[in-house]
Scaffold this active site. Sequence first.
Site, PDB file in Angstrom:
ATOM      1  N   GLY A   8       0.858  -1.223  -0.003  1.00  0.00           N
ATOM      2  CA  GLY A   8       0.040  -0.195   0.145  1.00  0.00           C
ATOM      3  C   GLY A   8       0.958   1.036  -0.020  1.00  0.00           C
ATOM      4  O   GLY A   8       2.142   1.371  -0.042  1.00  0.00           O
ATOM      5  N   ASN A   9       0.277   2.331   0.214  1.00  0.00           N
ATOM      6  CA  ASN A   9       0.928   3.573   0.080  1.00  0.00           C
ATOM      7  C   ASN A   9       1.822   3.774   1.369  1.00  0.00           C
ATOM      8  O   ASN A   9       2.819   4.537   1.329  1.00  0.00           O
ATOM      9  CB  ASN A   9      -0.010   4.961   0.209  1.00  0.00           C
ATOM     10  N   TYR A  88     -16.366  -3.057 -14.913  1.00  0.00           N
ATOM     11  CA  TYR A  88     -15.815  -1.412 -14.510  1.00  0.00           C
ATOM     12  C   TYR A  88     -15.327  -0.573 -15.787  1.00  0.00           C
ATOM     13  O   TYR A  88     -14.533  -1.535 -16.539  1.00  0.00           O
ATOM     14  CB  TYR A  88     -14.774  -1.402 -13.670  1.00  0.00           C
ATOM     15  N   GLY A  95      -8.912   0.511  -8.420  1.00  0.00           N
ATOM     16  CA  GLY A  95      -7.820  -0.169  -7.293  1.00  0.00           C
ATOM     17  C   GLY A  95      -7.820  -1.628  -7.051  1.00  0.00           C
ATOM     18  O   GLY A  95      -8.991  -2.121  -7.047  1.00  0.00           O
ATOM     19  N   ASP A  97      -7.023  -3.308  -4.477  1.00  0.00           N
ATOM     20  CA  ASP A  97      -7.552  -3.604  -3.096  1.00  0.00           C
ATOM     21  C   ASP A  97      -9.102  -3.700  -3.258  1.00  0.00           C
ATOM     22  O   ASP A  97      -9.749  -4.690  -2.842  1.00  0.00           O
ATOM     23  CB  ASP A  97      -7.326  -2.580  -1.919  1.00  0.00           C
ATOM     24  N   ASP A 118     -14.874  -0.291   2.422  1.00  0.00           N
ATOM     25  CA  ASP A 118     -13.401  -0.359   2.853  1.00  0.00           C
ATOM     26  C   ASP A 118     -13.311   0.872   3.347  1.00  0.00           C
ATOM     27  O   ASP A 118     -13.021   2.163   2.818  1.00  0.00           O
ATOM     28  CB  ASP A 118     -12.585  -0.662   1.681  1.00  0.00           C
ATOM     29  N   THR A 174     -16.988  24.284  19.525  1.00  0.00           N
ATOM     30  CA  THR A 174     -16.533  24.079  18.146  1.00  0.00           C
ATOM     31  C   THR A 174     -15.870  22.717  17.775  1.00  0.00           C
ATOM     32  O   THR A 174     -15.875  21.945  16.687  1.00  0.00           O
ATOM     33  CB  THR A 174     -15.226  24.925  17.813  1.00  0.00           C
TER      34      THR A 174
END
Length: 244
Positions: A8-9, A88, A95, A97, A118, A174
């Site tokens: 992954g990233n 698709y 992706g 994943d 996900d 806030t």
Amino acid sequence: MNLILDLGNSYTKAALFRRGEISHLSSFKTCEEITDKIKKLTEQQSVKKVILSSVSSEFIELDNFLSENFDFYLKLNHKTKVPIKNFYETPETLGKDRLAAVIAASNIFPNTDVLVFDAGTALTIDFINQNNEYLGGSISPGINMRYEALHYFTKKLPKLTIDENIDSLTGKNTNESIITGVQNGILNEVEKYIEKYLIKYPELKVVFTGGDTYFFEKRIKNKIFTDPNIVLKGLNIILEYNAT
């Protein structure tokens, strides 16, 4: 035994599968020493087949090691054969994943309409129908990305994170206003998606995976199935499908 690598990233997941079940799972930050880590993981194991799924980075040393040291090595891309019908329109941008997750979900719930969430950095929603046809889905910011965006794009709003102690509708200050806005917003988004899909697909199964699943499983009104390793399971199914 199969070796499943999901790069992954930020992190890499490495899993060993024996007879379709995970026998070992490790996670570590993606780095240049990844090849050494994989060597140590497999040196005492009888691994025959390997699949590599990477979001973007290319690791030439790792690629060479895998292709030279295992009987069957599959590097996943949009041309890889999969055991579902993929409708698709831009498979090259899908992706890996997301694809792996719907394949695993369809395997867990065969001949069933399944919606897969996900919940990670992004919130992805993917649908595969009872005919084993992947039709696509949706992508929106995940919980922490929403918090970060509010802080980044404003001058005064603080940077906050998930607060499970606040479930009210109305923030009294806030910080609470940010928390109720972000958390109720994404929760309402998810529940509305489920509601709309259920109208069209009454027997729908809902699956959750990803690091923020814990937040949703306590709050979603509908019955959901959770599996933190569904992407790895999907990758293993793809590997077996191509190795036979």
